[in-house]
Design a protein around this motif. Structure first.
Motif, mmCIF file in Angstrom:
data_model
loop_
_atom_site.group_PDB
_atom_site.id
_atom_site.type_symbol
_atom_site.label_atom_id
_atom_site.label_comp_id
_atom_site.label_asym_id
_atom_site.label_seq_id
_atom_site.Cartn_x
_atom_site.Cartn_y
_atom_site.Cartn_z
ATOM 1 N N ASN A 1 23.795 -20.639 15.964
ATOM 2 C CA ASN A 1 25.148 -20.114 16.197
ATOM 3 C C ASN A 1 26.214 -20.873 15.426
ATOM 4 O O ASN A 1 27.380 -20.502 15.457
ATOM 5 N N GLY A 2 25.846 -21.948 14.736
ATOM 6 C CA GLY A 2 26.798 -22.687 13.920
ATOM 7 C C GLY A 2 27.844 -23.473 14.676
ATOM 8 O O GLY A 2 28.888 -23.817 14.134
ATOM 9 N N THR B 1 25.860 -26.590 13.506
ATOM 10 C CA THR B 1 24.410 -26.714 13.548
ATOM 11 C C THR B 1 23.818 -25.602 14.393
ATOM 12 O O THR B 1 24.515 -24.958 15.174
ATOM 13 N N ILE C 1 28.939 -21.468 9.856
ATOM 14 C CA ILE C 1 27.554 -21.273 9.429
ATOM 15 C C ILE C 1 27.508 -21.304 7.907
ATOM 16 O O ILE C 1 28.102 -20.443 7.242
ATOM 17 N N ASP C 2 26.829 -22.316 7.379
ATOM 18 C CA ASP C 2 26.724 -22.493 5.930
ATOM 19 C C ASP C 2 26.184 -21.226 5.275
ATOM 20 O O ASP C 2 25.224 -20.635 5.757
ATOM 21 N N ARG D 1 30.426 -28.102 8.620
ATOM 22 C CA ARG D 1 29.454 -27.095 9.054
ATOM 23 C C ARG D 1 28.964 -27.390 10.458
ATOM 24 O O ARG D 1 28.895 -28.538 10.894
ATOM 25 N N ARG E 1 32.995 -22.589 14.908
ATOM 26 C CA ARG E 1 31.700 -22.004 14.536
ATOM 27 C C ARG E 1 31.685 -21.854 13.020
ATOM 28 O O ARG E 1 32.433 -21.040 12.465
#
Length: 183
Positions: free
Chosen positions: A165-166, A162, A67-68, A160, A65
């Motif tokens: 929720n990453g 998507t 998240i940018d 990264r 997981r």
């Protein structure tokens, strides 16, 4: 007055970092992330990370997981091993019991390492996350276990995910080897 001065001195000094965790990362990111562990802030959580690293449990675990602009999460030793079915990565832990929260005043800033958990504050087990940027909304709500001292460039290069929720799709970056050095 003495206790007030002692408290002020501890606040200025910040957490005591003694042991280090080194993550050898491979994938889109390649290199080492070195984390100073904050045993004084979260002794039980740090002991858990050290136990799992020393047993090799983190070796081969993916960053599932990412998240940018927020954080990269890893450490699912149950479902997150590369080379297998990682579709449930992020849903597992270790075979050890969950840990009671060890919240502190340490802020979640770039490079802070915190323990991942479910909605129950006492549900951290093996998963942890590393901050790309400050997140004051996490302060006092998640256990801080350390801070990156080397390898922020490696952290920044991690693949990264998507969506909201990453979740990382395709081939995620992986912890090839996790080692602990004790002072």
């Amino acid at each position: 007055m003495r206790s007030l001065l002692l408290s002020a001195a501890l606040l200025v000094a910040g957490p005591v970092f003694a042991d280090t965790l080194t993550l050898e990362v491979s994938g889109e990111a390649n290199g080492k992330i070195v984390i100073d562990l904050a045993k004084d802030l979260a002794p039980n959580h740090v002991a858990r990370i050290e136990t799992l690293a020393e047993s090799g449990a983190y070796d081969g675990v993916v960053f599932h997981r990412v998240i940018d602009g927020f954080m990269a999460q890893t450490g699912d030793v149950q479902y997150g091993k590369s080379g297998g079915d990682i579709s449930r990565a992020g849903m597992g832990g270790s075979d050890l019991p969950d840990l009671k929260a060890e919240f502190s005043d340490a802020p979640f800033v770039r490079g802070t390492v915190g323990m991942a958990r479910a909605s129950n504050p006492d549900s951290a087990n093996s998963q942890f996350f590393i901050m790309f940027a400050p997140a004051p909304s996490l302060d006092g709500k998640y256990t801080v276990v350390g801070h990156v001292t080397e390898g922020l460039d490696v952290l920044d290069a991690i693949k990264r995910g998507t969506g909201g929720n990453g979740k990382v799709t395709g081939t995620p970056d992986v912890i090839v080897k996790a080692t602990v050095s004790k002072d």
